[in-house]
Write an enzyme that holds these catalytic residues in place. Sequence first.
Site, short mmCIF file in Angstrom:
data_model
loop_
_atom_site.label_atom_id
_atom_site.label_comp_id
_atom_site.label_asym_id
_atom_site.label_seq_id
_atom_site.Cartn_x
_atom_site.Cartn_y
_atom_site.Cartn_z
N GLY A 22 72.13 49.21 49.33
CA GLY A 22 71.51 48.03 48.74
C GLY A 22 71.63 47.95 47.23
CB SER A 23 72.90 50.27 44.65
OG SER A 23 74.13 50.62 45.28
CE LYS A 216 77.41 39.45 49.44
NZ LYS A 216 76.32 38.49 49.67
CE LYS A 218 75.04 43.03 46.95
NZ LYS A 218 74.20 41.82 46.90
CG ASP A 246 75.87 39.02 45.44
OD1 ASP A 246 75.45 38.43 44.43
OD2 ASP A 246 75.13 39.30 46.41
CD GLU A 272 75.87 36.01 47.55
OE1 GLU A 272 74.75 36.45 47.85
OE2 GLU A 272 76.89 36.16 48.25
CD GLU A 299 70.56 37.09 47.28
OE1 GLU A 299 69.84 38.09 47.18
OE2 GLU A 299 71.78 37.15 47.51
CG ASP A 322 65.95 35.25 51.80
OD1 ASP A 322 66.72 36.23 51.68
OD2 ASP A 322 64.75 35.37 52.13
CG HIS A 349 70.43 36.79 51.18
ND1 HIS A 349 69.10 37.15 51.21
CD2 HIS A 349 71.09 37.85 50.67
CE1 HIS A 349 68.96 38.37 50.72
NE2 HIS A 349 70.15 38.82 50.38
#
Length: 437
Positions: A22-23, A216, A218, A246, A272, A299, A322, A349
């Site tokens: 999730g970072s 995707k 980050k 993103d 994004e 989101e 979201d 999202h």
Amino acid sequence: MSTFTELRVSDIRFPTSRDLDGSDAMNPDPDYSAAYVELVTSDGDAGYGLVFTIGRGNDVQSAAISALSGHLIGRDVEDTLADLGALSAQLIGDSQLRWLGPEKGVMHMAIGAVVNAAWDLRARREGKPLWLLLAELTPEQIVDLVDFRYLSDALTRQEALEILRGAEPGRAERIAALRAGGIRAYTTSPGWLGYDDEKLVRLLREARAEGFEMVKLKVGADVEDDARRMRIAREEMGDGYPIAMDANQRWDVADAITWLQRMAPYQPAWIEEPTSPDDVLGHAAIRRAVAPLPVATGEQMQSRIIAKQLLQAEAVDVLQLDATRVGGVNENIAILLLAAKFGVPVCPHAGGVGLCELVQHYAFFDAAAVAGDHPQRFIEYVDHLHEHFEDPVIIDEGSYRAPDAPGSSARMHPESMDRHLFPGGEIWVEQDHVAIA
């Protein structure tokens, strides 16, 4: 007559920061968490909802949800479920709580969790998955759920009715097709910013082997690192394979434009959240400057009003609602109708605790009864934490399968809740012991 007897809120946290799951550029060490709602009735059944946070946000989110209990306790269940538009309006209209918004932020998300729990209960009682329950409503019943205040300059009730009536022909066939084939997913699992290059390549290969048609990554912390990772991904996935980026709101407008020009050789599928989610005109300026690179956002939209403005300003090519950011099912229906009016695809999202489970219902409802078939529709997918839910998402050859179980897929396993309850759950006691050692 049955009544609501308890609005139960649990602070559930998962230590995802251990492995940097999730970072991203704005959230380097998240612990994926949920302020989890159980709306309990005197009949012994319940509806379930949640708000996703990344750790300590649960403290304030849980308090906000608890503040709504006076609107529910003792209320007739059957009357409430028969008019969930009225429930939404009453919660949003609380004059003392409304001052904390209005219709945005922690309080609005708390309202969304309660509204979603009520919809979950209704779907469970009717024996249908939420998306199908919504898709089988009449156009008139659907628009009765929507608050058109602040929207009528862009979308009127009559226009919404026309959109829904226009989607009625072929709806049964689309529902059958959705049950048979699902909706395409894209995956963010390879792309967390804290992963090293070896893990990036391994997860990209796994994503392609599992049938995902888009991934995707980050971006946004360091431009040279982003260029390296995008180059690696492009070499691994080949020309023409969609690789989205993103930035998680990382940049100012000018920085975004410069950064994205540096990324152009790697053929990103979209960018994004290139800037603040509240900066509608900033998104529009970025979109004009980086065209034809599509801009996606949504989101962190605080409300349907921000969605309206993004669409009016031609600031987005892809809208990303979201499931737990706005005021629940009712407001997300309004956002879907707005997107359909402007002809912009909705790619929800997901990825946080329970978000994949929840947002799939919006995408299936949209495909069945609002926008219909759309070649650009995807649902985000991240491969973690699904095992904690009683009705987890099912991905088959890179696509979400249509959920069949009654409800909104929000209910967690009690044992998972017990283990991850903060701060006394086993996983957190164990972590404290490790830290002390």
